[in-house]
Design an enzyme around this catalytic site. Structure first.
Site, short mmCIF file in Angstrom:
data_model
loop_
_atom_site.label_atom_id
_atom_site.label_comp_id
_atom_site.label_asym_id
_atom_site.label_seq_id
_atom_site.Cartn_x
_atom_site.Cartn_y
_atom_site.Cartn_z
N SER A 187 0.80 -1.23 0.00
CA SER A 187 0.00 0.00 0.00
C SER A 187 0.83 1.28 0.00
CB SER A 187 -0.98 -0.01 1.17
OG SER A 187 -0.31 -0.27 2.38
N HIS A 215 -5.46 -3.29 -3.08
CA HIS A 215 -5.09 -2.32 -4.13
C HIS A 215 -5.00 -2.95 -5.52
CE1 HIS A 215 -4.37 0.65 -1.02
NE2 HIS A 215 -3.82 -0.32 -0.34
N LYS A 250 -12.12 0.69 -2.28
CA LYS A 250 -11.07 1.33 -3.08
C LYS A 250 -11.50 1.34 -4.55
CE LYS A 250 -7.94 0.84 0.64
NZ LYS A 250 -7.35 -0.11 1.55
#
Ligand SMILES: *Cc1c(COP(=O)(O)O)cnc(C)c1O
Length: 408
Positions: A187, A215, A250
């Site tokens: 991250s 991610h 996200k």
């Protein structure tokens, strides 16, 4: 009965001094009030800023189709789920979402959680405990680390991406149950874990691999199916040795998270994860929004294409603009582009300088990253335009030249 001595302070009186200590160490964080604007702009404390700090990698967080689906979900199911999933909180919308997530990631089954933090903090202790062994990359996300601590298993922390060290630790461990935990995309650095090599080690040493793809989901792999698909390890190539975890706040643009894997592993997690069993289920309106999000993730290849072009544009621009500068752009192929500045003070100064130019890039400092590697964490999104990238490159180029002049 113990009474309070009026001459000695209660520990409750120490908090102002402890906060002042954070201030002196430059560790006190501010929280900004933001109002989303058009594109990648945010209004922050009244100022309009071009933002490079969100994890909304595909630009879906405010998409009208998601907003509509959330409204439809609220009308059909209400806004709250009112109970834990194992009592009466598991709505038809949440059930449908789990099936869609399993299909989308090419896994047998998925379990949907209200947050990624709660997922990792809960599933690790459900998998291993006292007498078992955990192997954890040094740069793993805090919630994996917290889950590891909570589990009571012996923790072997290996240097970032050092698979030789990991293998040594696996060989040396006498534990019968071994769990390897790793971010799939790290991250703060944006680098991608060598998943095939991790899996091969796990095969060789009878370990289970838990991957946190917070991610990578939506961004990596064909149609955004995530890190396993990216490495050809999903669908018919899915390994029963892998537990795939990803967050949905996200790239997916909503909130929550899920874990996916073999039928038996996921069933076990549903039975034994305390943060699942003893928490109110995620609202159905989020599940309906996520169904809309999954469709766009799958269909809108242009979002990933645009994001990739922005990444290349930024990297090329900074390589040229920062020649001769001591600032170093990390070697990242993802939307997370770390620009390592060095000292905390210098990183903060660059962040402030950008802000004065109407750009918001967060400085990440120790202890979040190793000492001497304070950085700007530039996060790109399909919501950015070419002109947004050029503006950032131009500002950083000018500031690095100013910085160099001050230091010679
Ligand atoms: C953001 C993040 C989480 C936490 O997910 P939330 O849904 O925000 O709680 C977990 N792991 C990684 C690697 C993350 O970046």
């Amino acid at each position: 009965m113990a009474s309070i001595d009026p001459l000695t302070n209660s520990w409750l009186d120490e908090f102002p001094a402890r906060i002042a200590q954070l201030d002196r160490a430059h560790l006190r964080r501010k929280r900004r009030v933001v109002v989303p604007q058009d594109g990648a702009y945010l209004q922050v404390d009244g100022q309009r800023l071009l933002a490079f700090c969100s994890n909304d990698y595909l630009g879906l967080a405010r998409h009208p189709a998601l907003v509509q689906a959330a409204c439809d979900g609220a009308r059909a199911f209400g806004v709250g789920s009112a109970a834990s999933p194992l009592v009466s909180g598991h709505s038809a919308a949440n059930e449908a979402l789990e099936q869609a997530l399993a299909r989308f990631t090419g896994q047998a089954r998925a379990l949907y959680f209200y947050a990624g933090y709660a997922t990792n903090a809960g599933i690790v202790p459900a998998l291993v405990g006292k007498g078992d062994a955990l192997f954890s990359d040094a740069l793993n996300h805090a919630c994996l680390i917290d889950g590891a601590r909570l589990s009571g298993a012996q923790i072997h922390r290996y240097p970032h991406a050092d698979l030789a060290a990991l293998e040594q630790a696996l060989i040396s461990s006498p534990a019968r149950r071994k769990l390897v935990i790793s971010d799939a995309v790290f991250s703060m650095d944006g680098d991608v874990a060598d998943v095939p090599a991790l899996l091969a080690l796990c095969e060789r040493h009878d370990a289970l691999l838990l991957l946190d793809d917070a991610h990578g989901f939506g961004v990596l792999g064909p149609q955004g199916r995530g890190c396993l698909a990216h490495f050809g390890l999903s669908g018919k190539n899915a390994s029963p040795r892998v537990l795939y975890m990803a967050t949905l706040g996200k790239a997916a643009g909503v909130a929550g998270a899920f874990v996916a894997g073999s039928e038996a592993l996921v069933e076990w997690l549903m039975q034994k994860t305390r943060s699942y069993v003893f928490a109110t289920a995620a609202p159905a309106m989020l599940a309906t929004a996520l169904q809309a999000s999954l469709q766009l993730i799958e269909q809108d290849e242009w979002r990933r294409g645009h994001l990739q072009r922005l990444i290349a544009r930024l990297r090329q621009g900074l390589f040229q603009g920062l020649q001769g500068s001591s600032w170093r752009l990390g070697d990242s192929p993802t939307a997370i582009q770390p620009l390592v500045i060095g000292s905390s003070d210098a990183a903060l100064a660059v962040m402030d300088g950008l802000r004065a130019r109407g750009i918001w890039v967060p400085a990440i400092r120790p202890p979040t990253v190793p000492e001497g590697t304070a950085r700007l964490r530039i996060a790109l999104s399909a919501a950015h335009t070419d002109a947004d990238i050029d503006q950032l490159v131009q500002a950083l180029t000018e500031m690095s030249q100013l910085h160099a002049t001050h230091h010679t």
